[in-house]
Motif scaffolding. Sequence first.
Motif, mmCIF file in Angstrom:
data_model
loop_
_atom_site.group_PDB
_atom_site.id
_atom_site.type_symbol
_atom_site.label_atom_id
_atom_site.label_comp_id
_atom_site.label_asym_id
_atom_site.label_seq_id
_atom_site.Cartn_x
_atom_site.Cartn_y
_atom_site.Cartn_z
ATOM 1 N N PRO A 179 -58.071 96.151 26.845
ATOM 2 C CA PRO A 179 -57.891 96.943 25.621
ATOM 3 C C PRO A 179 -58.375 98.383 25.726
ATOM 4 C CG PRO A 179 -58.760 94.776 25.087
ATOM 5 C CD PRO A 179 -58.786 94.884 26.576
ATOM 6 N N THR A 180 -59.301 98.654 26.625
ATOM 7 C CA THR A 180 -59.829 100.013 26.788
ATOM 8 C C THR A 180 -58.859 100.945 27.498
ATOM 9 O OG1 THR A 180 -60.940 99.180 28.767
ATOM 10 C CG2 THR A 180 -62.255 99.318 26.761
ATOM 11 N N ASP A 181 -57.791 100.401 28.082
ATOM 12 C CA ASP A 181 -56.841 101.206 28.846
ATOM 13 C C ASP A 181 -55.841 101.913 27.930
ATOM 14 O OD1 ASP A 181 -58.054 100.242 31.126
ATOM 15 O OD2 ASP A 181 -56.604 98.638 31.431
ATOM 16 N N HIS A 211 -51.321 95.965 22.282
ATOM 17 C CA HIS A 211 -51.616 97.267 21.688
ATOM 18 C C HIS A 211 -50.533 97.738 20.728
ATOM 19 C CE1 HIS A 211 -54.900 99.230 24.404
ATOM 20 N NE2 HIS A 211 -55.377 98.842 23.249
ATOM 21 N N PRO A 227 -55.964 98.407 18.272
ATOM 22 C CA PRO A 227 -56.926 98.970 19.232
ATOM 23 C C PRO A 227 -58.378 98.628 18.893
ATOM 24 C CG PRO A 227 -55.246 100.586 18.690
ATOM 25 C CD PRO A 227 -55.055 99.438 17.735
ATOM 26 N N ASN A 281 -60.645 95.676 21.078
ATOM 27 C CA ASN A 281 -61.900 96.095 21.694
ATOM 28 C C ASN A 281 -63.096 95.355 21.095
ATOM 29 O OD1 ASN A 281 -61.775 98.393 23.804
ATOM 30 N ND2 ASN A 281 -60.212 98.951 22.313
ATOM 31 N N TRP A 282 -62.997 94.997 19.824
ATOM 32 C CA TRP A 282 -64.037 94.156 19.225
ATOM 33 C C TRP A 282 -64.073 92.783 19.892
ATOM 34 C CZ3 TRP A 282 -63.558 89.666 16.081
ATOM 35 C CH2 TRP A 282 -64.770 89.214 15.539
ATOM 36 N N GLY A 320 -65.661 93.260 23.283
ATOM 37 C CA GLY A 320 -67.100 93.434 23.153
ATOM 38 C C GLY A 320 -67.811 92.144 22.795
#
Length: 379
Positions: free
Chosen positions: A43-45, A54, A146, A150-151, A154
């Motif tokens: 997801p960070t990409d 995404h 997004p 990412n949540w 994490g």
Amino acid sequence: MHRESKATKDVVVIGAGVVGLSTAIRIQEEGGYRATVVAETFPTDPKTIRYASHWAGAHHVSAAFDDKRQREMDKGTFEIMWKDSAHGGPIQGCFLRHNHTEFRSDGVDPTEWLDYMPEFRSVSNNELVPGATRGWTFTTFTLYPPVYLNWLLGRFLTNGGTIVRAQLQHISQAMHGGISGLPQRPDAIVACVGLGARFLGGIEDKEVYPVRGQSIVLKAPWVKYSRTLSCADGSYFYMMPRVTGDVLVGGIKSANDWFPIPRKEGRDYILAGVLAICPELAPPKIRAERVPTIDDLRPLIVEEGCALPPSRNGGIRLETEWFKASPQSKIPVVYNYGHAGMGFQSSWGSASIALDLLEEALASGEPNTSKGTKQGACP
């Protein structure tokens, strides 16, 4: 609740989309497992056509029809996300609760799989939009992919999960420790590989195919509700607000279409369709002066996108296949892919089924063909 009494087992989850991350978390939080997620994209990409999550609209409006398993997955996921979207919830800033209206002229009555939605009711004839013969309204939510993805990532890492970036050519590479950072001999693999299931060696599921979607993000913070229209001729338009103040609109679903970027002709088609069902997308000042046109929407465009959600003939694949990992041992591979455009709305439900399959396989310790498990081989 974690089951600390059972021996810890290593599980490799292939795929870091919404389905892969939700499944990894579900396995991890069950207790007794060390989970590693291996994927080419995270997801960070930056956004890429190779990572469908995404691009998702990510509103919760089930389209389960007569598929009882799909209904249960969608409902179970809604219940979890509804709690997450509450004020004071862990990621309330990701969700937007709002009114949604489902318009149809295709003769389909969605009551049987949507009547659990809050404030569900049918609409009157004077509430119908052009082209609709019936309609139903209820409260639902959209989430912002997004932030949500990412949540999830994490949450997985905070709970002690491990991630490995790698592009697998064959599923055996996840079985034999052929990738740096992966367990040398995992106890099980869970394949949440999306469209990659068509190409990944050892799976190569030709029942998987893309249903290309094209969408447009408009900056229209004055719109706080969503609408869809499903027509008798097969056309379909949608618009859904997000917590960001943007509204995602679309109306293209094209099976086996691999074109990776938005088409210009698709833009005008979408804008015309969504303006017909929601003239309020145009700025209030323009609507006060005249009837808006699609040219009034063009300055509102923030982004155009294209995605290739992985559909599958026969629906989501949720089953176990045993692979020969060595001359003396076999390893279970649990499949969880083929969600089409329903990845977010069925993510937690399918993750729970995948966990049940995993626990059943590891408890049996060997293939059980009487329960429909399959057997494969790895080189």
